[in-house]
Write a protein that holds these residues in place. Structure first.
Motif, PDB file in Angstrom:
ATOM      1  N   ASP A   1       0.833  -1.240   0.100  1.00  0.00           N
ATOM      2  CA  ASP A   1      -0.024  -0.010   0.052  1.00  0.00           C
ATOM      3  C   ASP A   1       0.924   1.230   0.016  1.00  0.00           C
ATOM      4  O   ASP A   1       0.321   2.316   0.180  1.00  0.00           O
TER       5      ASP A   1
ATOM      6  N   LYS B   1      -2.690   6.383  -4.830  1.00  0.00           N
ATOM      7  CA  LYS B   1      -2.937   6.392  -3.546  1.00  0.00           C
ATOM      8  C   LYS B   1      -2.644   7.758  -2.848  1.00  0.00           C
ATOM      9  O   LYS B   1      -1.696   8.150  -2.978  1.00  0.00           O
TER      10      LYS B   1
ATOM     11  N   GLU C   1      -0.895   1.928  -4.613  1.00  0.00           N
ATOM     12  CA  GLU C   1      -1.365   0.590  -3.922  1.00  0.00           C
ATOM     13  C   GLU C   1      -1.437  -0.594  -5.073  1.00  0.00           C
ATOM     14  O   GLU C   1      -1.904  -0.406  -5.989  1.00  0.00           O
TER      15      GLU C   1
END
Length: 259
Positions: A67, A124, A131
């Motif tokens: 992430d 992101k 991500e």
């Protein structure tokens, strides 16, 4: 159908968001000893052989979530690490609503298994980070070359080695033919005994039984409502006019398909 079985019923191979929700809700104990997936799959194979269940297919599902990849260039570097593994893999690309997806398919006559690798990337925030979700689905059928499939899928430099053991889901499908399959309750009991498993939840219908259980043989487990599960079995009786058969599915820690 209880909560555990509801979860199993909706876990489909392409429902990426749900599979990664499991990652967030996973409350495995660090003290658990996690067995290598190859040995778990071999134990399942030995158990169904002893019960004279004819194996139809062996399946691996693995997923990984990153992430905080710093840039799109880093995404490309990550993707290149997957692409360079095998020139026989055919890669395709598509973009939908800002999410980019690369899918590599290996289905070659010289390889005793098939593999599909999907890498999903999406921005992101506003800092240029990404991500990335990676999903690998592999399968093979019982053939004289299946030991090769074991070693190539689970060896030191294999696809499975790229994932943490707790992010790997295994499934075996098999069949028992004839009238001796009519007692599904008895077959469920036999399977639980084979794996030294304790039943956590069970759903029983006239032609279908599904069981969620925990076996101390395998450390890898999920926790739901305060109870651990790492084994699911499903048995469905099918009448085909030739004496009938029972389709049996065994998964750990969950069955990762509709059944």
């Amino acid at each position: 159908m209880g909560k555990i079985m509801e979860a199993a019923g909706i876990v489909a191979l392409l429902l990426i968001s749900f599979m990664f929700l499991l990652e967030k809700n996973d409350t495995r104990s660090e003290a658990e000893t996690t067995q290598h997936p190859q040995y778990t799959l071999q134990q399942i194979n030995e158990a169904i052989a002893n019960l004279e269940i004819e194996p139809d297919g062996f399946y691996l599902y693995a997923r990984n979530h990153q992430d905080d990849i710093a840039s799109y260039d880093k995404v490309m570097e990550y993707l290149d690490n997957w692409k360079q593994d095998d020139e026989r893999v055919n890669w395709t690309f598509q973009k939908t609503n800002g999410q980019e997806q690369w899918t590599g398919t290996l289905n070659h006559p010289d390889v005793p298994y098939s593999v599909e690798t999907s890498v999903y990337a999406e921005p992101k925030g506003t800092e240029g980070k990404y991500e990335v979700y990676t999903v690998v689905q592999a399968s093979f059928i019982p053939t004289p070359q299946w030991e090769t499939a074991f070693s190539e899928l689970f060896g030191t430099h294999s696809l499975a080695a790229r994932f943490d053991t707790e992010d790997i889901f295994l499934r075996v499908e098999g069949t028992v033919a004839g009238d001796n399959t009519a007692d599904l309750q008895r077959w469920g009991q036999k399977l639980m005994e084979s794996f030294n498993a304790n039943v956590v939840e069970e759903l029983a219908e006239e032609t279908f039984i599904s069981i969620s259980a925990y076996t101390p043989k395998w450390g890898n487990a999920l926790e739901t409502n305060g109870r651990k599960i790492n084994l699911q079995t499903a048995m469905r009786r099918v009448t085909d006019g030739l004496g009938g058969k029972t389709n049996i599915t065994i998964g750990t820690p969950l069955i990762t398909t509709e059944y």
